[in-house]
Design an enzyme around this catalytic site. Structure first.
Site, PDB file in Angstrom:
ATOM      1  N   GLY A  11     -66.025  37.245  30.693  1.00 18.52           N
ATOM      2  CA  GLY A  11     -67.035  38.211  31.125  1.00 18.52           C
ATOM      3  C   GLY A  11     -67.787  38.788  29.933  1.00 18.52           C
ATOM      4  N   ARG A  72     -66.836  31.038  32.177  1.00 16.65           N
ATOM      5  CA  ARG A  72     -65.382  30.908  32.340  1.00 16.65           C
ATOM      6  C   ARG A  72     -65.163  29.409  32.562  1.00 16.65           C
ATOM      7  NH1 ARG A  72     -63.883  36.352  32.974  1.00 16.65           N
ATOM      8  NH2 ARG A  72     -65.190  37.620  34.313  1.00 16.65           N
ATOM      9  N   THR A 126     -64.160  42.852  25.863  1.00 13.05           N
ATOM     10  CA  THR A 126     -64.018  42.978  27.320  1.00 13.05           C
ATOM     11  C   THR A 126     -64.115  44.451  27.695  1.00 13.05           C
ATOM     12  OG1 THR A 126     -62.445  42.890  29.170  1.00 13.05           O
ATOM     13  CG2 THR A 126     -61.483  42.837  26.977  1.00 13.05           C
ATOM     14  N   ASP A 128     -62.531  45.756  30.001  1.00  4.64           N
ATOM     15  CA  ASP A 128     -61.285  46.182  30.645  1.00  4.64           C
ATOM     16  C   ASP A 128     -60.309  46.928  29.719  1.00  4.64           C
ATOM     17  OD1 ASP A 128     -62.290  44.882  32.861  1.00  4.64           O
ATOM     18  OD2 ASP A 128     -61.141  43.050  32.528  1.00  4.64           O
TER      19      ASP A 128
HETATM   20  O1  F6P Z   1     -63.087  41.194  32.776  1.00  2.00           O
HETATM   21  C1  F6P Z   1     -64.262  41.873  33.033  1.00  2.00           C
HETATM   22  C2  F6P Z   1     -64.516  41.971  34.507  1.00  2.00           C
HETATM   23  O2  F6P Z   1     -65.733  42.674  34.706  1.00  2.00           O
HETATM   24  C3  F6P Z   1     -63.389  42.602  35.332  1.00  2.00           C
HETATM   25  O3  F6P Z   1     -63.374  44.004  35.223  1.00  2.00           O
HETATM   26  C4  F6P Z   1     -63.700  42.065  36.692  1.00  2.00           C
HETATM   27  O4  F6P Z   1     -62.533  42.026  37.502  1.00  2.00           O
HETATM   28  C5  F6P Z   1     -64.205  40.687  36.423  1.00  2.00           C
HETATM   29  O5  F6P Z   1     -64.645  40.686  35.081  1.00  2.00           O
HETATM   30  C6  F6P Z   1     -65.316  40.221  37.320  1.00  2.00           C
HETATM   31  O6  F6P Z   1     -65.639  38.915  36.952  1.00  2.00           O
HETATM   32  P1  F6P Z   1     -66.929  38.137  37.481  1.00  2.00           P
HETATM   33  O7  F6P Z   1     -68.140  38.754  36.835  1.00  2.00           O
HETATM   34  O8  F6P Z   1     -66.697  36.737  37.023  1.00  2.00           O
HETATM   35  O9  F6P Z   1     -66.975  38.292  38.960  1.00  2.00           O
END
Ligand code: F6P
Length: 324
Positions: A11, A72, A126, A128
């Site tokens: 992300g 990813r 990140t 998170d």
């Molecule tokens: O890891 C960052 C994050 O934004 C998380 O907080 C969330 O669960 C995930 O990525 C969402 O991923 P995506 O943008 O691939 O849906």
């Protein structure tokens, strides 16, 4: 080491561009060549490489997202995919990698560095904040400030209409975005996976809470076992039919925007440290900052995020005391 490759993966997070800039400028400072790898491990596997110079990172320190793009990658999870990546690095004469991302990024980097004995240093990028070996990850500060700004606005409506708002924030299986931003907005309750308060616990908290204050904010981490803010909303509507309840899911707004100064500085520091680390022979490690000191933590330790999973009871007590 003559040529360092840099990529962002997983992300995106605000401050990734500041990190790329720092890596590129530090590499040039130490007379190295630097190659940008597009779309994370996807670009690595397919040889999507660009030469980078001082100018290619001009005017990006303040920009959200990542100029190198990110992905990813499923391919990189396979042994064949990683072999393809290794061949691309050899073909382009790249001697070391700097990877910017979160636990998925470091899981891949760990496999790769062990399989091919190839030097890799990671930067925690990140929103998170769920990595072991750094007090803060690049993007977390900006994200919690984005949440605070959004919830402050929601609070205006909550106050004006005497409403209860349930606001869902990101964090995957970590509650650290919810915890800090929840304290920052003066939330009445915060639901995080590390504490498992549950809907019953929340109802109890609300019943025991102030009766003279009709507007309330409840922050729910997306990873909490209650299964999202809409579930909580349904349960509360049944329990408190006379209460005016609204649900708001903040979503990807939390990933974008200009990085805060804290994130820019953290990213700049990490970027330079990563290049210096590579030159000093570091590999298979993530650079982080603990108590203001820069440290290197092995990838397999960094991704365990033990600290993040063990939110200190003192933080939760703080929420209880302050929501009186
Ligand atoms: O890891 C960052 C994050 O934004 C998380 O907080 C969330 O669960 C995930 O990525 C969402 O991923 P995506 O943008 O691939 O849906």
């Amino acid at each position: 080491i003559k040529n360092i490759g840099v990529l962002t993966s997983g992300g995106d997070a605000p401050g990734m561009n500041a990190a790329i800039r720092a890596v590129v400028r530090a590499a040039i400072y130490y007379d190295l060549e630097v190659t940008g790898i597009l779309r994370g491990y996807e670009g690595l596997v397919h040889g999507d490489f660009i030469e980078m110079n001082r100018k290619s990172v001009a005017n990006i320190i303040q920009r959200g997202g990542t100029i190198l793009k990110t992905a990813r990658s499923e391919t990189f999870k396979t042994a064949e995919g990683r072999e393809m990546g290794y061949q691309q690095l050899k073909k382009h004469h790249i001697d070391a990698l700097i990877v910017i991302g979160g636990d998925g990024t470091f899981t891949g980097a760990n496999l790769f560095t062990n399989e091919f004995d190839f030097p890799i240093v990671g930067l925690p990028g990140t929103i998170d904040n769920d990595l072991q070996g750094t007090d803060f990850t690049i993007g977390y500060d900006t994200a919690i400030n984005t949440v605070v700004n959004a919830v402050d606005k929601i609070r205006d409506t909550a106050e004006s209409h005497d409403r209860l708002f349930i606001v869902e924030v990101m964090g995957r299986d970590s509650g650290l975005i919810a915890l800090r931003s929840g304290i920052g907005v003066g939330a009445e309750a915060i639901l995080i996976p590390e504490a498992n308060m549950g809907v019953e616990g929340l109802i109890q908290r609300l019943e025991n809470g102030r009766k003279d204050k009709a507007s309330k904010i409840v922050i729910v981490a997306e990873g909490d076992e209650v299964g999202g803010a809409f579930n909580v909303g349904e349960a509360l509507k049944q329990k408190f039919p006379n209460y005016d309840i609204r649900v708001s899911v903040l979503g990807h707004i939390q990933r974008g925007g200009k990085p805060s100064c804290m994130d820019r500085v953290l990213a700049s520091r990490f970027g330079v440290a990563a290049v210096e680390g590579v030159l000093a022979g570091q590999s298979g490690v993530m650079v982080g900052q603990v108590n203001r000191e820069l440290i290197f933590t092995p990838f397999d330790h960094a991704i365990k995020h033990i600290d993040a999973q063990q939110v200190s009871p003192a933080w939760l007590k703080l929420v209880e005391i302050l929501s009186l």
